[in-house]
Design a protein around this motif. Sequence first.
Motif, PDB file in Angstrom:
ATOM      1  N   THR A   1       0.825  -1.203   0.000  1.00 40.88           N
ATOM      2  CA  THR A   1       0.000   0.000   0.000  1.00 40.88           C
ATOM      3  C   THR A   1       0.860   1.254   0.000  1.00 40.88           C
ATOM      4  O   THR A   1       0.610   2.198  -0.766  1.00 40.88           O
ATOM      5  CB  THR A   1      -0.946   0.014   1.212  1.00 40.88           C
ATOM      6  N   LEU A   2       1.891   1.296   0.852  1.00 41.02           N
ATOM      7  CA  LEU A   2       2.804   2.436   0.874  1.00 41.02           C
ATOM      8  C   LEU A   2       3.500   2.599  -0.472  1.00 41.02           C
ATOM      9  O   LEU A   2       3.661   3.720  -0.971  1.00 41.02           O
ATOM     10  CB  LEU A   2       3.849   2.261   1.987  1.00 41.02           C
TER      11      LEU A   2
ATOM     12  N   PHE B   1      11.456   9.497  -2.431  1.00 39.50           N
ATOM     13  CA  PHE B   1      10.402   8.632  -1.888  1.00 39.50           C
ATOM     14  C   PHE B   1      10.983   7.534  -1.001  1.00 39.50           C
ATOM     15  O   PHE B   1      10.366   7.145  -0.002  1.00 39.50           O
ATOM     16  CB  PHE B   1       9.596   8.009  -3.024  1.00 39.50           C
ATOM     17  N   MET B   2      12.171   7.036  -1.345  1.00 33.28           N
ATOM     18  CA  MET B   2      12.806   6.014  -0.515  1.00 33.28           C
ATOM     19  C   MET B   2      13.105   6.548   0.876  1.00 33.28           C
ATOM     20  O   MET B   2      12.907   5.857   1.883  1.00 33.28           O
ATOM     21  CB  MET B   2      14.092   5.533  -1.178  1.00 33.28           C
TER      22      MET B   2
ATOM     23  N   ILE C   1      11.888   6.444   6.614  1.00 29.03           N
ATOM     24  CA  ILE C   1      11.583   7.156   7.866  1.00 29.03           C
ATOM     25  C   ILE C   1      10.261   6.676   8.452  1.00 29.03           C
ATOM     26  O   ILE C   1      10.152   6.425   9.664  1.00 29.03           O
ATOM     27  CB  ILE C   1      11.544   8.679   7.609  1.00 29.03           C
ATOM     28  N   SER C   2       9.242   6.529   7.600  1.00 33.78           N
ATOM     29  CA  SER C   2       7.920   6.143   8.104  1.00 33.78           C
ATOM     30  C   SER C   2       7.893   4.714   8.638  1.00 33.78           C
ATOM     31  O   SER C   2       7.240   4.437   9.650  1.00 33.78           O
ATOM     32  CB  SER C   2       6.877   6.309   6.999  1.00 33.78           C
TER      33      SER C   2
ATOM     34  N   PRO D   1       9.131  -2.855  14.516  1.00 32.29           N
ATOM     35  CA  PRO D   1      10.183  -2.993  15.530  1.00 32.29           C
ATOM     36  C   PRO D   1      11.482  -3.606  15.023  1.00 32.29           C
ATOM     37  O   PRO D   1      12.557  -3.215  15.462  1.00 32.29           O
ATOM     38  CB  PRO D   1       9.533  -3.896  16.595  1.00 32.29           C
ATOM     39  N   SER D   2      11.426  -4.576  14.122  1.00 32.59           N
ATOM     40  CA  SER D   2      12.632  -5.286  13.699  1.00 32.59           C
ATOM     41  C   SER D   2      13.090  -4.829  12.332  1.00 32.59           C
ATOM     42  O   SER D   2      12.305  -4.326  11.524  1.00 32.59           O
ATOM     43  CB  SER D   2      12.382  -6.793  13.674  1.00 32.59           C
ATOM     44  N   GLN D   3      14.389  -5.028  12.057  1.00 39.82           N
ATOM     45  CA  GLN D   3      14.953  -4.610  10.781  1.00 39.82           C
ATOM     46  C   GLN D   3      14.308  -5.350   9.618  1.00 39.82           C
ATOM     47  O   GLN D   3      14.054  -4.781   8.568  1.00 39.82           O
ATOM     48  CB  GLN D   3      16.460  -4.843  10.778  1.00 39.82           C
TER      49      GLN D   3
END
Length: 392
Positions: free
Chosen positions: A42-43, A85-86, A91-92, A98-100
């Motif tokens: 979606t993002l 955009f990346m 950032i968002s 929580p995890s990478q």
Amino acid sequence: MKYKLSLLVDSMLSSGANFLITFLLLKYAGNESVVMFGVAMTLSLIFLSFQRTIVLIPFNLKEDKCSKVRVIEFLSCSFFLLVLFMMLILISTYFVFPSQEQWLLAPALFAFLFMHETFRYLFMVSKLYFLPVLVSAILMFTLAASLLFDGVSIKLLINTYLCLFSLELIVIAIYIVFKKAHTDEQQWDIFFWFRDTRNLLNRNVQSISQLLLVHSPFLLVSALYPATVSSILFIARSVFQPVQILIKSVEAIDQRKLASIKDNAQIFVKSLFKKYIVISFVASSLCLLIAVYLFPIVYADQAVPQLNDLLFWAGILICLSCSRSIEMLLVKNNMYKRMNLSYLLSGLGVSSLLLLNLVFHLQVSLSFYIFIGWLFLAMTYYLIVIKGLFYE
């Protein structure tokens, strides 16, 4: 004919891959992974809509888009948007997941989808039709091969997307190095895409207004509802995604035809409206039949869409397809106000219904609320254009 066929095959492979990922994640990793992938998708689609309005649509309408100057201008703007955009996606997602492994999925998916759209537009107009199809085929092969081992995981998806992104980037670099420039080509103007400020502003306001109906419900449901509930929407969307991809492929061709029509454009759009109804109805029916027979075989106890949810989503895709045909005429005639207002009212209505459903604990399918929003949009467009309430 080769262009249309390659575009259709690439689109179907891409949507098939997303369809396969959703169901394999549900099988091997559970509902939470489905929601994670759905939010990442979606993002990505949100930012890809701005890629489409800023770069892809103007490039598609250019007459000299095969020249080296136009290609470099196209790629310069594309890479600028990709970096911008990346950063916003990183950032968002960094502060949400929580995890990478979780927060890297959305940037990796977006990077691949953005590059693939750039890759596809560039090589389709250069008549190298097989290259985008080859990349999509590699993605499908990777997913199929993963079934021989431990199935699909978030880590595997991240690595696959990054590898395909790098592959397409290398091919584009090689293409630019060896592409010959004509002696009469003009100087490069890398900010060419931002000079038509009026149409640029109109298209981006259109994208923002569309977000309220197209993508906001998924983010809202993911944030407020349990994973077992929100995953149903993402699964249902993936079931019918081939319909949307098919309509977009047809739309790209019809958009060029409409751009060349000076008189009787409304008559042409009426024929498109009927054509899109037939195409979306047939395609949605096929997707519905596949899902109805697939779910009982593969998933016994999983939380998957019920028949009523699937029927609502078939209706959503039909309404969406009809709306696409009319939007092309509204854009051609710079009638952005009514279009944006229709999306705004539809999106706010759906969001309000989803919040009311949560507050009052109503036993109503969330897919029904989204269907109501798209039905309202399609009926509004129908009255504006098909019934002659056309001029502002």
